[in-house]
Structure formats: C-alpha cells, structure tokens
Design an enzyme around this catalytic site. Structure first.
Site, PDB file in Angstrom:
ATOM      1  N   LYS A 128     -45.185  50.066 -13.341  1.00 47.53           N
ATOM      2  CA  LYS A 128     -45.046  48.661 -12.982  1.00 47.53           C
ATOM      3  C   LYS A 128     -44.599  48.497 -11.530  1.00 47.53           C
ATOM      4  O   LYS A 128     -45.162  47.707 -10.777  1.00 47.53           O
ATOM      5  CB  LYS A 128     -44.035  47.976 -13.903  1.00 47.53           C
ATOM      6  N   LYS A 163     -41.704  41.834 -18.936  1.00 46.85           N
ATOM      7  CA  LYS A 163     -41.728  43.101 -19.672  1.00 46.85           C
ATOM      8  C   LYS A 163     -40.773  44.097 -19.029  1.00 46.85           C
ATOM      9  O   LYS A 163     -40.406  43.969 -17.857  1.00 46.85           O
ATOM     10  CB  LYS A 163     -43.150  43.674 -19.708  1.00 46.85           C
ATOM     11  N   ARG A 214     -59.182  48.318 -18.180  1.00 45.04           N
ATOM     12  CA  ARG A 214     -58.740  49.623 -17.708  1.00 45.04           C
ATOM     13  C   ARG A 214     -59.824  50.205 -16.809  1.00 45.04           C
ATOM     14  O   ARG A 214     -60.943  50.484 -17.255  1.00 45.04           O
ATOM     15  CB  ARG A 214     -58.470  50.537 -18.907  1.00 45.04           C
ATOM     16  N   ARG A 229     -59.910  45.216 -22.625  1.00 45.09           N
ATOM     17  CA  ARG A 229     -59.198  45.120 -23.893  1.00 45.09           C
ATOM     18  C   ARG A 229     -58.877  43.652 -24.158  1.00 45.09           C
ATOM     19  O   ARG A 229     -58.030  43.059 -23.491  1.00 45.09           O
ATOM     20  CB  ARG A 229     -57.947  46.001 -23.837  1.00 45.09           C
ATOM     21  N   ARG A 237     -51.337  40.120 -26.077  1.00 45.40           N
ATOM     22  CA  ARG A 237     -51.345  41.395 -25.367  1.00 45.40           C
ATOM     23  C   ARG A 237     -52.719  42.062 -25.372  1.00 45.40           C
ATOM     24  O   ARG A 237     -53.362  42.179 -26.412  1.00 45.40           O
ATOM     25  CB  ARG A 237     -50.317  42.340 -25.993  1.00 45.40           C
ATOM     26  N   ASP A 277     -54.795  48.821 -14.504  1.00 41.86           N
ATOM     27  CA  ASP A 277     -54.944  47.689 -15.409  1.00 41.86           C
ATOM     28  C   ASP A 277     -55.247  46.463 -14.575  1.00 41.86           C
ATOM     29  O   ASP A 277     -54.451  46.083 -13.697  1.00 41.86           O
ATOM     30  CB  ASP A 277     -53.682  47.488 -16.238  1.00 41.86           C
ATOM     31  N   GLU A 285     -50.826  46.912 -13.457  1.00 39.74           N
ATOM     32  CA  GLU A 285     -50.125  48.183 -13.592  1.00 39.74           C
ATOM     33  C   GLU A 285     -50.993  49.294 -13.010  1.00 39.74           C
ATOM     34  O   GLU A 285     -52.224  49.185 -12.984  1.00 39.74           O
ATOM     35  CB  GLU A 285     -49.802  48.508 -15.059  1.00 39.74           C
ATOM     36  N   ASN A 287     -51.317  53.099 -13.953  1.00 39.79           N
ATOM     37  CA  ASN A 287     -50.892  54.030 -14.996  1.00 39.79           C
ATOM     38  C   ASN A 287     -51.146  55.474 -14.575  1.00 39.79           C
ATOM     39  O   ASN A 287     -52.293  55.896 -14.425  1.00 39.79           O
ATOM     40  CB  ASN A 287     -51.641  53.729 -16.296  1.00 39.79           C
TER      41      ASN A 287
END
Length: 322
Positions: A128, A163, A214, A229, A237, A277, A285, A287
């Site tokens: 993050k 978050k 993604r 997603r 979410r 993301d 994000e 990752n």
C-alpha cells in the site's frame, strides 16, 4: 551451466493450496517442464547458523492434477547458496516473522542464489505505502494514524476506502459513504485508536463495472492481459478471496502507461514478479509479496505467464555467468 537449474520455493504448506488456482504451482510446473530440480521449504525451515543461510529442503515433484498435485521427499539441510534460484512465495501477512525471513534470504542472495522477489525489495515496498513513490499513477490517498485527518479526507472526497497496511485478500477493507455514522469506529479499529497507520483512498466507482484489475509485470514488462476482479452484488471488494469473479481483458492504453511508469523501477530493484492493482485509471496497490492471478489469465487467454517468469529467471542467471 552443465547441470539442471536448482530451484527452491518457500511457500505455505503445499498440501493446503487450491491447485487449480495456485500461481506458485504454475511456476513450479513451468520450472519442472524445463528440467529444473525443485526443492521445497516452508518459512520455519529457514535458519541462520553462524551467519550462514540454511534451509531444510525437500525434493519436490509436481503434477497438473487437482487431486494429486505433488510428491515431496525427505527434507535435508543444505546451504541456501547451493540453490541457483529461490522463489519467495509465502503469503502475507507481512509481519515481523516475514521480515526476519528476508534477512535470511538476503544472506542467501549474498551466497549466490537469485531470490525472487529480492529480499530488500520485499522489505522496502509495502504494497500500500509504495504507491507513494508513484503518486501521479494513484487516486488521492492518505496514510496516517490521525483520525481527525481521516475525517477531513472523507469530507473532502465523500465516499472513501479505508484499510490496514498489512492485509491481503480484501481483509478489513471498508468502504465508507459520506455521513456514515460507522466512520469513527472504523477509524478507531484500523488505527487502534491512533496507534497504528492505515490507508485511506478516494473511492473509485469504476470498480463496479470494470473491477479491480490485476496487471502482472514480469521483470518490469506487463503481460498483455489483465484479470478484472468484479465485486459480487453483495460486496464492495474486488478480491477473488472475497467472492469477486475474475474476467480477463486486454490491457488498456492507461494500463500500459501505468506499467511504463512503475515497471522500470521494479526491474532495477530486482522485483521480477509483481501485480499492480488498477481500478479505472489508477493504481491502488503494488503487490510484491506472492502475487497471484496467473492461472485465471492463462486459462482464459492461452498465455503462459509462469513460463515468462522462468524466461526472465534464465536471463538473470545467464547475465551472472556472463
């Protein structure tokens, strides 16, 4: 190199994975297809002895069989430097135990192993917080412990997402509407009453129709398809673990622009396998700890993302020899 490449994988227990979805298994299958030796360990199998990085490694064979996907031999202690490449595929949480393991893996790197992803990068690039290095690629974001500042951010932007900095899979992600009376208790919970940092971002409504996409980077270069997603009707979410559905799509021009801003920095830092993301036009994000999603993209698009990663690893190993 006149012998097979020796690949070690550090992962969660292999008998507990979902083989049809597991990205690490796809990587192991791709490596085995090339004749590489596979060696398996879990986090607790790594240790330091008098400064030397060691591990209890089990020989491993894998199969594309959802009922019987691996055979594991007896573990043997060996120096991590005896391996050519080590895949660090332990899932978060990114806690102190994870950090301790990166010290061991950095010693393995110094002993000659190629560690994917690089241990220093795993420590430095919180998924993050690292978005702050690419603010032009991101929606308005606040990282703070101050709950008054969180309320001010919400008043400025209306609907927001809040978050923790250490989570994964959509855990403890809250979408807060303007005027939501639960905002204070959410801020209290995530910051532990102002004693822990949390992240707040402007809500991006594009997630409803376009999902949380993604975008996979292999050695800094984007795979040509993203896994979008889409949240379920009963959830905000965009995480498969939270019930979202995965639909692939070609990369957009904006996706490629975002990858071009971020990818070279990741390549330079030795981060060979990363997932961005992307919601709408923005990265939310970056990752670096065990990114997933490649099985779904491969299945829907006929790609071989794990094979691309093995190609990148071979290039890195060859460059060392040269």
């Amino acid at each position: 190199m006149n012998r097979p490449i020796r690949l070690g994988v550090v992962m969660d227990p292999i008998d507990t994975i979902k083989p049809q979805k597991d990205s690490t298994l796809a990587m192991l299958l791709a490596a085995q297809k090339r004749g590489w030796e596979l060696h398996y360990a879990e986090l607790q199998d790594l240790y330091l002895r008098d400064g030397a990085p060691m591990g209890k490694w089990a020989p491993l064979q894998v199969r594309s069989d959802n009922a019987d996907w691996f055979t594991r031999g007896e573990s043997v202690a060996r120096g991590l430097g005896e391996l050519d490449v080590i895949l660090m595929r332990k899932d978060p949480p990114f806690d102190m135990e994870y950090i301790y393991s990166t010290y061991i893996l950095e010693r393995a790197e110094q002993a000659g192993a190629l560690v994917v992803n690089r241990p220093q990068g795993l420590r430095d690039m919180n998924e993050k917080v690292y978005t702050a290095w690419f603010a032009d690629c991101c929606a308005p974001t606040l990282i703070t412990r101050d709950m008054a500042d969180m309320h001010a951010f919400q008043r400025e932007h209306g609907k927001i997402v809040c978050k923790p900095l250490y989570g994964m899979g959509g855990r403890s992600v809250f979408v807060i509407d303007s005027g939501d009376k639960n905002a204070q208790v959410i801020f209290e919970t995530l910051t532990e009453y102002g004693s822990r940092y949390a992240i707040v971002q402007r809500y991006l409504p594009e997630i409803v129709s376009g999902g949380d996409a993604r975008v996979i980077l292999v050695d800094g270069d984007p795979v040509p398809f993203a896994l979008a997603r889409i949240p379920s009707a009963s959830d905000n979410r965009g995480n498969l673990a939270a019930g979202a559905s995965g639909v692939t799509r070609p990369l957009s021009e904006r996706d490629r622009w975002l990858a071009a801003q971020i990818g070279p920095r990741l390549r330079e830092a030795g981060m060979l396998f990363v997932g961005l993301d992307v919601i709408g036009d923005f990265v939310t994000e970056i990752n670096v700890t065990s990114p997933t999603g490649i099985r779904e993209i491969d299945k829907q698009c006929g790609t071989d993302i794990a094979g691309l990663l093995m190609d990148a690893i071979e290039r890195r190993l060859a460059a060392r020899v040269d």
